[in-house]
Design an enzyme around this catalytic site. Structure first.
Site, PDB file in Angstrom:
ATOM      1  N   LYS A  78     -63.628 -46.078   7.967  1.00  0.00           N
ATOM      2  CA  LYS A  78     -64.920 -46.096   8.648  1.00  0.00           C
ATOM      3  C   LYS A  78     -64.816 -45.250   9.921  1.00  0.00           C
ATOM      4  CE  LYS A  78     -68.354 -49.245  10.661  1.00  0.00           C
ATOM      5  NZ  LYS A  78     -69.537 -48.566  10.065  1.00  0.00           N
ATOM      6  N   GLY A  79     -65.939 -44.704  10.353  1.00  0.00           N
ATOM      7  CA  GLY A  79     -65.951 -43.823  11.521  1.00  0.00           C
ATOM      8  C   GLY A  79     -65.416 -44.501  12.773  1.00  0.00           C
ATOM      9  N   SER A 103     -78.514 -49.099   8.357  1.00  0.00           N
ATOM     10  CA  SER A 103     -78.517 -48.531   9.715  1.00  0.00           C
ATOM     11  C   SER A 103     -77.513 -49.335  10.534  1.00  0.00           C
ATOM     12  CB  SER A 103     -79.915 -48.551  10.337  1.00  0.00           C
ATOM     13  OG  SER A 103     -80.267 -49.828  10.780  1.00  0.00           O
ATOM     14  N   GLY A 105     -75.068 -48.172  12.279  1.00  0.00           N
ATOM     15  CA  GLY A 105     -74.954 -47.542  13.588  1.00  0.00           C
ATOM     16  C   GLY A 105     -73.521 -47.335  14.045  1.00  0.00           C
ATOM     17  N   LEU A 106     -72.621 -47.168  13.061  1.00  0.00           N
ATOM     18  CA  LEU A 106     -71.225 -46.828  13.380  1.00  0.00           C
ATOM     19  C   LEU A 106     -70.535 -47.828  14.306  1.00  0.00           C
ATOM     20  CD1 LEU A 106     -71.574 -42.949  13.702  1.00  0.00           C
ATOM     21  CD2 LEU A 106     -70.463 -44.208  11.858  1.00  0.00           C
ATOM     22  N   ASN A 132     -62.116 -40.983   9.641  1.00  0.00           N
ATOM     23  CA  ASN A 132     -63.438 -40.430   9.906  1.00  0.00           C
ATOM     24  C   ASN A 132     -63.753 -40.543  11.395  1.00  0.00           C
ATOM     25  OD1 ASN A 132     -66.545 -40.919  10.191  1.00  0.00           O
ATOM     26  ND2 ASN A 132     -66.302 -39.908   8.213  1.00  0.00           N
ATOM     27  N   ASN A 160     -67.558 -36.568  11.108  1.00  0.00           N
ATOM     28  CA  ASN A 160     -68.868 -37.013  10.647  1.00  0.00           C
ATOM     29  C   ASN A 160     -69.954 -36.398  11.530  1.00  0.00           C
ATOM     30  OD1 ASN A 160     -71.132 -38.333   9.797  1.00  0.00           O
ATOM     31  ND2 ASN A 160     -70.461 -40.377  10.411  1.00  0.00           N
ATOM     32  N   CYS A 163     -74.243 -38.672  10.451  1.00  0.00           N
ATOM     33  CA  CYS A 163     -74.720 -40.055  10.421  1.00  0.00           C
ATOM     34  C   CYS A 163     -76.160 -40.104  10.899  1.00  0.00           C
ATOM     35  CB  CYS A 163     -73.871 -40.970  11.288  1.00  0.00           C
ATOM     36  SG  CYS A 163     -74.499 -42.671  11.235  1.00  0.00           S
ATOM     37  N   THR A 226     -75.668 -40.018   3.815  1.00  0.00           N
ATOM     38  CA  THR A 226     -76.885 -40.658   3.314  1.00  0.00           C
ATOM     39  C   THR A 226     -78.129 -39.834   3.628  1.00  0.00           C
ATOM     40  OG1 THR A 226     -76.998 -41.919   5.360  1.00  0.00           O
ATOM     41  CG2 THR A 226     -75.953 -42.988   3.472  1.00  0.00           C
TER      42      THR A 226
END
Lengths: 336, 276
Positions: A78-79, A103, A105-106, A132, A160, A163, A226
Site C-alpha cells: 500500500k502507498g 476513497s 485517501g491513502l 508504492n 503513485n 490516486c 482507478t
C-alpha cells in the site's frame, strides 16, 4: 522452478508455521509443470507474472493466512508517504455494478513506521518487494524515495501519481505530461532502485503520459489506477461516499484497462504491468496478450483472499491448454 | 497496515470455509435467519465475532457481506440478517443444500470481565444479532443477564426466544408501542442500569442508541462494550474501509473490533475523521 533468491529461502517456513495458509477451498499447489512462469520486469526477475495491486493487499500480513507472500511474483505494498496520513472521512467505499468505489485517501502510518514494522516483516519472506510511494508534492515524493532507497529489503519502487482520492498531489501529477515527467525525473535522481510509475486512466491520452515518464528514466509503467467515479443514494439525496467521488475498480473497468495497456505497450519500450478488474487467470492472460509483461490483482483480493493464487494457477492452466512453454510468450502476442 | 502488536501476538488466523445452507427462514418482518453447516468456523467462533460471507458468484455485486454470528453449536452457525439491498435479497433467496463460502471467525468479540456477576444487554433492532451467543455464554458462566430489546414494531422484534431462554429478565420496547414499552429501548435500558446495577453493559444497535447507552453507562461508572457496524471490503484488515476513530488512533472495525470499549470510541470523529 522459481529462481532462488539471495535471501534465506528457509526463513518463511518458520513464519509459515504461524500464519501458513489454512484454506479449504480448491486452491492447488502452484504446480508449474513444464510451464515456465518467470518474467522479468524493470530488471527484477519474478517467479511468476502475478503481483498484488497496491492498496488492496496492505503489506501482505493480513493475507498471510491465505497467501504465503513467497508465492507471488512480487508483493506491491500500500502507498506510503513521508508522514502519517489519516485518510478520508467515512463512508470510504461504495459497491457498484461489477465493481466498487473507494476513497480511502491513502491512510498510512508514514515511511518510518512502514520501514520498522511492515518492511521488517516483509523482509522475512522470499518475495520481491515493491513499495508504492505517495506524496502531496514533488518534494515529498523525493523525500520518501530517498528514505526508501537506503533500505536493502526493497526491490523496486512504484511511484503513485494517479490516486484520485487526495486533495493535493496524487492524481494531479499523473494527468499532465510535464508534472508526470517532473516527478519521475526528480525521484529518478535520488534512487538507483528500479522505478515503476503508476499511471492514471483519468486522462485523454495515457500513451503520451507513459512516453513522458519513460523519457525521464522510468523502468516500467503500471496501469491502470482507478477511474474517477461517483455513486448516489437516491433515497437520501446524498453521495454514497463521504468525499462524493472516488476510484472505481473491479471487473467493471477491465475493458478500459485492457485498451490502455494495449495503447501504452505499443507506445513505449519499457515493460508494462497491467491491472484493472483481473479476477481470473484468463483475465491476466488477456492483459499479457494486450502487452503486459506482468499483472496485478487488486479488488479480487477483497472478494477472495486467495485470488492471486487462483490467477497464477489459471495462467498455468491456460498455458498448458495452449501448449505455451513460457508465460512470457504471452506478452504482446495479440493477433491482428 | 499492520497494527502495533499484531505481529508478535499469537492471533488465530481466519479460515476460508465452504459451507452449506441448512435452513433459511423469515423470522420477522424483513428479517431472515440462515443456518449454515460450517464445522470449522462453528468450532472456533466466539460471541461477537463475525463471518464474511460470499453470497453469490457471477452476480453484479462482488463484495462479501459481513454478518455477526447469532448462534453457533456443533457444526452449525446461524446468522440473523435484515433484507436491505441486493446482497441480502440474494441471501434470502439461498435455499437449503446450496453452497457458499465464508471467511471467519473474524474480529474481536465481546469480553466478560473477571468477576462480573450481572450484565446488561441493550439491543436495538438487528443489534440483537451478535448478542445471541453472548447471552448464552453469560448463562454458561453464571452471569445474570438483563436484556433491553427494542425494535420499530412488534413484528420486527428478533431473538426474543434466545434472550428469554438465557436471561434473567427481558424488557421490550417498540417505537410504536405494539409490544412492551412505547418508545426507544434507551428508556428501559436506563432503568435496568439503575435497578440491576450491572458490572458490565453490552450494546448493539443504531449508533445513536449505542452512543446513548455508552453515555448512561459512563455516568453510572459501569464499563460498556459496543459492537460497531461499518462498510467493509476485505474484512481482514487490509483495505481500511471500516475505520473507527478511537482515543488510541484509527482502528479497523473488522479486526480491532467490531466490539470496542465504548469509552475508547470518538463518536463524532468516527464519522468524520481528521482530514490530512
Amino acid at each position: 522452478m522459481p529462481p532462488k533468491s539471495p535471501r534465506d529461502t528457509d526463513r518463511h517456513h518458520e513464519q509459515g508455521s504461524r500464519t501458513g495458509p489454512d484454506v479449504e477451498s480448491s486452491v492447488t499447489d502452484n504446480q508449474t509443470g513444464t510451464v515456465d512462469l518467470r518474467v522479468k520486469v524493470a530488471g527484477i526477475e519474478l517467479r511468476n507474472p502475478v503481483m498484488s495491486a497496491s492498496g488492496t493487499f496492505a503489506s501482505g500480513f493480513e493475507y498471510a493466512a491465505f497467501v504465503e507472500p513467497s508465492r507471488l511474483g512480487a508483493l506491491v505494498t500500500k502507498g506510503v508517504s513521508l508522514e502519517p496520513w489519516a485518510g478520508n472521512a467515512s463512508p470510504r467505499i461504495a459497491e457498484t455494478a461489477s465493481g466498487m468505489l473507494n476513497s480511502i485517501g491513502l491512510q498510512n502510518p508514514g515511511v518510518e513506521v512502514f520501514i520498522a514494522r511492515d518492511l521488517a516483516w516483509l523482509s522475512t519472506w522470499d518475495v520481491p518487494v515493491v513499495v508504492n510511494v505517495s506524496g502531496h508534492s514533488v518534494e515529498e515524493y523525493v523525500a520518501v524515495v530517498e528514505r526508501l532507497d537506503a533500505e536493502v529489503g526493497i526491490d523496486a519502487l512504484e511511484v503513485n501519481i494517479s490516486c484520485p482520492n487526495v486533495d493535493a498531489g496524487g492524481m494531479a501529477f499523473g494527468t499532465d505530461c510535464s508534472s508526470a515527467a517532473e516527478v519521475t525525473r526528480r525521484v529518478r535522481a535520488v534512487t538507483g532502485k528500479p522505478l515503476i510509475v503508476k499511471l492514471s486512466p483519468n486522462v485523454t491520452d495515457i500513451a503520451e503520459i507513459a512516453r513522458a515518464v519513460e523519457a525521464e528514466g522510468a523502468d516500467a509503467v503500471s496501469l491502470i489506477n482507478t477511474l474517477l467515479g461517483m455513486a448516489i443514494d437516491a433515497h437520501s439525496f446524498k453521495p454514497k461516499l463521504a468525499r462524493a467521488v472516488g476510484g472505481l475498480s473491479g471487473p467493471a473497468i477491465k475493458p478500459v484497462a485492457l485498451r490502455m495497456v494495449w495503447q501504452v505497450s505499443r507506445a513505449v519500450g519499457i515493460p508494462v504491468i497491467g491491472m484493472g478488474g483481473i479476477m481470473t487467470g484468463e483475465d491476466a492472460v488477456e492483459f499479457m496478450l494486450a502487452g503486459a509483461s506482468a499483472v496485478a490483482v487488486g479488488t479480487a483480493n477483497f472478494v477472495d483472499p486467495t485470488a492471486t493464487l487462483r490467477v497464477i494457477d489459471g495462467i498455468v492452466a491456460f498455458c498448458r491448454e495452449h501448449g505455451i512453454a513460457r508465460a512470457s510468450e504471452l506478452t504482446g502476442a495479440l493477433r491482428g | 497496515m499492520i497494527c502495533a502488536g499484531d505481529i508478535s501476538a499469537s492471533i488465530e488466523h481466519p479460515l476460508l470455509e465452504r459451507v452449506t445452507v441448512l435452513a433459511n427462514d423469515r423470522v420477522a418482518t424483513g428479517v431472515g435467519l440462515i443456518a449454515l453447516h460450517a464445522p470449522r468456523v462453528a468450532a472456533r467462533i466466539e460471541p461477537g465475532q463475525f463471518v464474511h460471507l460470499r453470497i453469490a458468484r457471477g452476480s453484479s455485486f462482488l463484495l462479501r457481506r459481513p454478518f455477526s454470528v447469532h448462534l453457533a453449536g456443533g457444526e452449525r452457525i446461524e446468522i440473523l440478517y435484515q433484507v436491505l439491498g441486493e446482497g441480502t435479497r440474494a441471501l434470502a433467496a439461498r435455499a437449503p443444500g446450496e453452497e457458499m463460502d465464508v471467511i471467519g471467525p473474524l474480529g474481536r468479540g465481546w469480553t466478560v470481565p473477571d468477576g462480573a456477576a450481572h450484565a446488561l444487554l441493550v439491543a436495538g433492532g438487528l443489534g440483537a444479532a451478535p448478542m445471541g451467543m453472548l447471552v448464552a455464554r453469560l448463562a454458561d458462566l453464571g452471569v445474570a443477564a438483563s436484556v433491553a430489546l427494542g425494535a420499530p414494531t412488534k413484528e420486527r422484534l428478533v431473538a426474543l426466544d434466545v434472550f428469554e431462554a438465557h436471561a434473567r429478565r427481558v424488557v421490550l420496547a417498540t417505537d410504536d408501542g405494539s409490544a412492551g414499552e412505547h418508545g426507544f429501548v434507551t428508556a428501559p435500558a436506563g432503568r435496568l442500569l439503575a435497578e440491576d446495577r450491572p458490572d458490565v453493559v453490552y450494546a448493539c444497535g443504531p449508533e445513536v442508541m449505542e452512543r446513548a447507552v455508552a453515555r448512561m453507562a459512563a455516568d453510572a461508572g459501569v464499563p460498556c462494550q459496543v459492537s460497531l457496524e461499518r462498510l467493509m471490503a476485505c474484512g481482514i484488515g487490509a483495505c481500511l474501509s471500516c475505520v473507527v476513530a478511537t482515543r488510541s488512533g484509527q482502528k479497523r472495525a473488522c479486526c480491532d473490533g467490531p466490539v470496542f470499549d465504548a469509552k475508547e470510541v470518538l463518536w463524532d470523529a468516527s464519522e468524520v475523521p481528521p482530514r490530512h
